[in-house]
Design an enzyme around this catalytic site. Structure first.
Site, PDB file in Angstrom:
ATOM      1  N   SER A 262     -68.582  47.023  46.222  1.00  0.00           N
ATOM      2  CA  SER A 262     -67.329  47.828  46.749  1.00  0.00           C
ATOM      3  C   SER A 262     -65.987  46.781  46.861  1.00  0.00           C
ATOM      4  O   SER A 262     -66.242  45.505  47.159  1.00  0.00           O
ATOM      5  CB  SER A 262     -67.568  48.165  48.173  1.00  0.00           C
ATOM      6  N   GLY A 263     -65.026  47.485  46.158  1.00  0.00           N
ATOM      7  CA  GLY A 263     -63.725  46.527  46.125  1.00  0.00           C
ATOM      8  C   GLY A 263     -63.188  46.336  47.593  1.00  0.00           C
ATOM      9  O   GLY A 263     -63.201  45.190  48.066  1.00  0.00           O
ATOM     10  N   SER A 264     -63.047  47.486  48.327  1.00  0.00           N
ATOM     11  CA  SER A 264     -62.422  47.236  49.767  1.00  0.00           C
ATOM     12  C   SER A 264     -63.415  46.295  50.567  1.00  0.00           C
ATOM     13  O   SER A 264     -63.103  45.552  51.303  1.00  0.00           O
ATOM     14  CB  SER A 264     -62.309  48.577  50.328  1.00  0.00           C
TER      15      SER A 264
ATOM     16  N   GLY B 192     -61.418  50.103  45.194  1.00  0.00           N
ATOM     17  CA  GLY B 192     -61.394  48.983  44.187  1.00  0.00           C
ATOM     18  C   GLY B 192     -62.429  49.353  43.147  1.00  0.00           C
ATOM     19  O   GLY B 192     -62.012  49.230  42.080  1.00  0.00           O
ATOM     20  N   THR B 193     -63.212  50.171  43.374  1.00  0.00           N
ATOM     21  CA  THR B 193     -64.182  50.342  42.423  1.00  0.00           C
ATOM     22  C   THR B 193     -63.703  51.464  41.659  1.00  0.00           C
ATOM     23  O   THR B 193     -63.817  51.727  40.262  1.00  0.00           O
ATOM     24  CB  THR B 193     -65.605  50.724  42.800  1.00  0.00           C
TER      25      THR B 193
ATOM     26  N   ASP C 230     -61.516  57.703  51.303  1.00  0.00           N
ATOM     27  CA  ASP C 230     -61.521  56.500  51.704  1.00  0.00           C
ATOM     28  C   ASP C 230     -59.945  56.363  51.786  1.00  0.00           C
ATOM     29  O   ASP C 230     -59.039  56.966  51.277  1.00  0.00           O
ATOM     30  CB  ASP C 230     -61.501  55.827  50.220  1.00  0.00           C
TER      31      ASP C 230
END
Length: 343
Positions: free
Chosen positions: A90-92, A257-258, A252
């Site tokens: 996960s990006g965040s 980010g993904t 979100d």
């Protein structure tokens, strides 16, 4: 106060999306790899329910468990717990974890730049943090290899007809639709409709198209629907709106980010984004992540890109989640007024 368990949490958000970090009170789950440990967490559900369900959590919350790394190059490892999934990356959440590790002093901070390596369930991610006055101000994450899966696929969705969608992987799996074609300007007052419609599209894609990661046989579903805004070329680079519907039905708050990584993979596959370009994704609350492609590779024999994403995170508090031995709801509860039923 009496409690049969006490879990220590540092709360944070990355560009609006909550990504709390468990820093104590939980023993590492069994497993020889971080991926195996994450599968144990997903099957067992005890920890997930305790921190995600009410009264301690909610559908808006993501929680990350810090665990000792398995890879010799990693400085720390984390397992991501989202409302319905326990994903590879996960990006965040990686931005939240990096910020918590550095701002809290768990890992040493070096100004003006700190470099660390994190081990996510899906693999190693390299992190570069711009730091000043004891604060990690911006986090750059070298994400997992990302790739376009299907381009211009036809997808029948009940009540909507036939949609043209792209599918891709950016550390997690996405079905991507054109936001404007779906009638959305990606504004805050549209988020309930985006969430509900996105779950329907994700479920339809899982039923009709299917997803199988070529190197991870355990990951065989679409997690999210990205409502992608039109790409504009500005003096600062490429820019586009983004809203991601997350199971069981929320949007979100960050640009995801993904999703940014998956979209860069799709744009690169179409010849619309090169290594010299930067793409800034703008969320429904106006926050931004910026991405660039730093190289190319292959995943299971298919072309892929090496994405880097960047964003900011802030610590919002510290908590000790406890369990009274007489509490009749030791794993909490979910009600459909705030936690939609998964389709």
């Amino acid at each position: 106060m009496r409690s049969t368990k006490t879990i220590h949490v540092i709360s944070a958000h990355a560009e609006g999306e909550v990504g709390d970090v468990i820093v104590g009170g939980v023993t590492p789950p069994p497993g020889d790899t971080i991926w195996e440990q994450s599968r144990w967490i997903a099957r067992d559900n005890t920890l997930r329910n305790f921190v995600l369900n009410e009264p301690r959590g909610g559908v808006f919350r993501h929680v990350n468990l810090l665990v000792p790394p398995k890879h010799p190059e990693a400085d720390a490892a984390f397992i991501i717990m989202e409302p319905e999934d326990t994903p590879p990356m996960s990006g965040s959440n990686s931005i939240c974890v990096s910020t918590v590790l550095l701002d809290s002093g768990i890992l040493p901070m070096r100004e003006p730049v700190t470099e660390i390596t994190l081990e996510a369930p899906g693999g190693l991610v390299r992190v570069r943090a711009e730091c000043r006055n004891g604060k990690a101000e911006r986090i750059f994450v070298r994400n997992l290899p990302s790739f376009a899966d299907r381009l211009d696929a036809r997808l029948e969705v009940e009540g909507l007809g036939t949609l043209t969608v792209d599918t891709a992987y950016g550390g997690d799996s996405f079905v991507i639709v054109d936001a404007a074609a779906m009638g959305f300007a990606l504004k805050p007052d549209e988020t309930l409709d985006i969430a509900r419609l996105g779950v329907r599209i994700t479920n339809a894609a899982n039923a009709a198209l299917g997803f199988n990661h070529p190197e991870n046989p355990d990951w065989k579903h679409f997690s999210f629907c990205l409502f992608a805004g039109a790409v504009e070329r500005t003096a600062e680079g490429l820019r586009a709106g983004a809203a991601v519907a997350i199971q069981p039905g929320k949007v979100d708050r960050s640009p995801t980010g993904t999703a940014l990584s998956a979209r860069m993979a799709v744009l690169h596959a179409r010849g619309q984004m090169g290594l010299e370009d930067r793409l800034t994704a703008v969320s429904v609350i106006g926050s931004t992540f910026t991405g660039r492609i730093v190289g190319t590779t292959t995943v299971g024999g298919r072309p892929a890109v090496l994405p880097e994403i960047s964003g900011r995170a802030w610590i919002t508090g510290t908590h000790q989640h406890m369990l009274d031995p007489d509490d009749p709801w030791p794993e909490g509860y979910r009600l459909a007024d705030t936690w939609p039923k998964k389709g």
